[in-house]
Enzyme design. Structure first.
Site, PDB file in Angstrom:
ATOM      1  N   ARG A 185      -7.201  13.537   6.104  1.00  0.00           N
ATOM      2  CA  ARG A 185      -7.007  12.110   5.836  1.00  0.00           C
ATOM      3  C   ARG A 185      -8.243  11.313   6.251  1.00  0.00           C
ATOM      4  O   ARG A 185      -8.688  10.416   5.534  1.00  0.00           O
ATOM      5  CB  ARG A 185      -5.751  11.626   6.570  1.00  0.00           C
ATOM      6  CG  ARG A 185      -5.515  10.120   6.536  1.00  0.00           C
ATOM      7  CD  ARG A 185      -5.251   9.584   5.137  1.00  0.00           C
ATOM      8  NE  ARG A 185      -4.809   8.203   5.159  1.00  0.00           N
ATOM      9  CZ  ARG A 185      -4.826   7.403   4.098  1.00  0.00           C
ATOM     10  NH1 ARG A 185      -5.248   7.842   2.917  1.00  0.00           N
ATOM     11  NH2 ARG A 185      -4.402   6.161   4.190  1.00  0.00           N
ATOM     12  N   TYR A 192      -0.195   5.075   0.854  1.00  0.00           N
ATOM     13  CA  TYR A 192      -0.408   6.148   1.835  1.00  0.00           C
ATOM     14  C   TYR A 192      -0.429   5.588   3.259  1.00  0.00           C
ATOM     15  O   TYR A 192      -1.322   4.824   3.622  1.00  0.00           O
ATOM     16  CB  TYR A 192      -1.704   6.911   1.535  1.00  0.00           C
ATOM     17  CG  TYR A 192      -1.701   7.528   0.151  1.00  0.00           C
ATOM     18  CD1 TYR A 192      -0.792   8.532  -0.174  1.00  0.00           C
ATOM     19  CD2 TYR A 192      -2.573   7.078  -0.836  1.00  0.00           C
ATOM     20  CE1 TYR A 192      -0.774   9.088  -1.451  1.00  0.00           C
ATOM     21  CE2 TYR A 192      -2.560   7.635  -2.114  1.00  0.00           C
ATOM     22  CZ  TYR A 192      -1.657   8.638  -2.413  1.00  0.00           C
ATOM     23  OH  TYR A 192      -1.638   9.180  -3.669  1.00  0.00           O
ATOM     24  N   ASP A 230       0.864  -1.176   0.000  1.00  0.00           N
ATOM     25  CA  ASP A 230       0.000   0.000   0.000  1.00  0.00           C
ATOM     26  C   ASP A 230       0.908   1.235   0.000  1.00  0.00           C
ATOM     27  O   ASP A 230       2.094   1.147   0.351  1.00  0.00           O
ATOM     28  CB  ASP A 230      -0.877  -0.034   1.259  1.00  0.00           C
ATOM     29  CG  ASP A 230      -1.604   1.274   1.478  1.00  0.00           C
ATOM     30  OD1 ASP A 230      -2.287   1.737   0.540  1.00  0.00           O
ATOM     31  OD2 ASP A 230      -1.467   1.862   2.578  1.00  0.00           O
ATOM     32  N   SER A 261      -2.747   0.995  -5.052  1.00  0.00           N
ATOM     33  CA  SER A 261      -3.200   2.196  -4.344  1.00  0.00           C
ATOM     34  C   SER A 261      -4.555   2.666  -4.829  1.00  0.00           C
ATOM     35  O   SER A 261      -4.929   2.459  -5.992  1.00  0.00           O
ATOM     36  CB  SER A 261      -2.174   3.314  -4.548  1.00  0.00           C
ATOM     37  OG  SER A 261      -2.627   4.511  -3.946  1.00  0.00           O
ATOM     38  N   ASN A 262      -5.273   3.313  -3.923  1.00  0.00           N
ATOM     39  CA  ASN A 262      -6.495   4.005  -4.309  1.00  0.00           C
ATOM     40  C   ASN A 262      -6.203   5.311  -5.047  1.00  0.00           C
ATOM     41  O   ASN A 262      -7.091   5.897  -5.658  1.00  0.00           O
ATOM     42  CB  ASN A 262      -7.352   4.287  -3.066  1.00  0.00           C
ATOM     43  CG  ASN A 262      -8.121   3.054  -2.623  1.00  0.00           C
ATOM     44  OD1 ASN A 262      -8.574   2.266  -3.443  1.00  0.00           O
ATOM     45  ND2 ASN A 262      -8.274   2.879  -1.313  1.00  0.00           N
TER      46      ASN A 262
END
Lengths: 223, 223
Positions: A39, A10, A8, A116-117
């Site tokens: 966030r 972040y 991942d 990742s998103n």
């Protein structure tokens, strides 16, 4: 031995607390408060949009979350302010052990990838700015299928890129919801628990929990 | 005029802060902290399970969230403790204006219903204990389709029960994510903003915002 290790981005490779380093217009307490709510809102909107089937690219979502954060803090802002603050997401600091760990994995012929998103508008500048690009072979963004993690479809993207069995993949995240999602999909998982927190059990547990990425190398007995 | 008004349950008709009233074994600060983390975890698990396609009935989910909450507070517990605390969810206090408002709507031949993520094991005792059953004509639980709100499928359940057009329905919730989900589905919506908060814009806005349920009656000009 795993054939590919997928990280991942972040919070796992990059330190979200470094979001505030460019917030020079705010005092430290306010910068901390803004970066945390930003966030939190980003994640909350992401989950809800996934449930409502209203995917939007992560850069747009991140700016939307920032606008709510600014309004919650009663801070006046214009489009330029949003763009300037958003740029912090393209220049986050990686955790200190990251270059050493990913280069070591690479030298052992373990493929290092990310899932990742974030969309490419966010991921590509971040990787370029960090100079980690030499060690990350495969950059996968959920934007390709317009479904965020932790949907099963998002983790299935890894299998599209790697013609490997699920058990050949190790998925690494510091986000408990991401570990849960990857475990739910059937991957072995590492939870990176940097702050000695309690794993938020939501039907799945990580294969292993570590305090930092160096411990993954030790666990795999890579020398 | 709307032909049916559908209310959310937790936080909208019933006060989540009353969760702590039976927590006599804890001091007030700890009871507040436990009840807040419990509710937060319940929502978080619900959203993530929906995304991971891992629906479980809401009573089980609520107990799972409670176990995490207890462990986070470093409180020893056994199965009986969990069951005893869980019972608070069956005996929440309604907001003071609720009986008057729902009985008035009823008297004007506006059908009053609820749509909840709770399953019948949770909803039926809650309604019985509150003695609101006489005014609530239609109790709809997402357990029927095993998809939580704010999924579009959950709001579509309302149309299955009521043979009405979307524009004949008014959906009322104090939870911004629920208002967003119902608006996203196409209903007119009321956001009940009891604590003067900022609406968390996530692609949708409520039709109207009120501070309590009495204001809905005023807005509809029901006398």
């Amino acid at each position: 031995m795993y054939k590919a290790i997928i990280f991942d981005v972040y919070g796992t490779l990059f330190d979200m607390s470094s979001l505030k380093k460019d917030m020079v217009q705010f005092d430290d307490a306010q910068a901390t408060s803004i970066s945390k709510l930003w966030r939190k809102t980003q994640l909350n909107h992401m989950f809800l949009k996934q449930i409502m089937q209203r995917y939007i690219p992560f850069d747009e979502l991140t700016k939307e979350a920032l606008r709510y954060t600014m309004e919650s803090h009663e801070i006046q802002y214009n489009r330029e302010d949003v763009n300037q603050l958003f740029d912090s997401f393209l220049d986050l600091e990686y955790f200190e052990e990251v270059p050493q760990v990913v280069s070591l994995l690479n030298s052992k012929e373990i493929d290092v990838g990310i899932l990742s998103n974030g969309n490419d508008n966010m991921l590509m500048p971040l990787i370029d700015n960090s100079e980690l690009g030499d060690y990350i072979n495969t950059v996968i963004s959920v934007n390709e299928i317009k479904q965020y993690k932790p949907s099963p479809a998002s983790y299935a993207l890894i299998l599209k890129y790697y013609h490997l069995k699920r058990e050949d993949i190790l998925f690494v995240s510091s986000n408990s919801w991401d570990v849960t999602g990857a475990s739910n999909f059937g991957f072995d998982t590492v939870w990176v628990n940097r702050h000695n927190e309690l794993f938020d059990f939501n039907g799945q547990t990580p294969t292993i929990t570590v305090n930092n990425l160096n411990e993954i190398v030790n666990w795999l007995e890579i020398k």
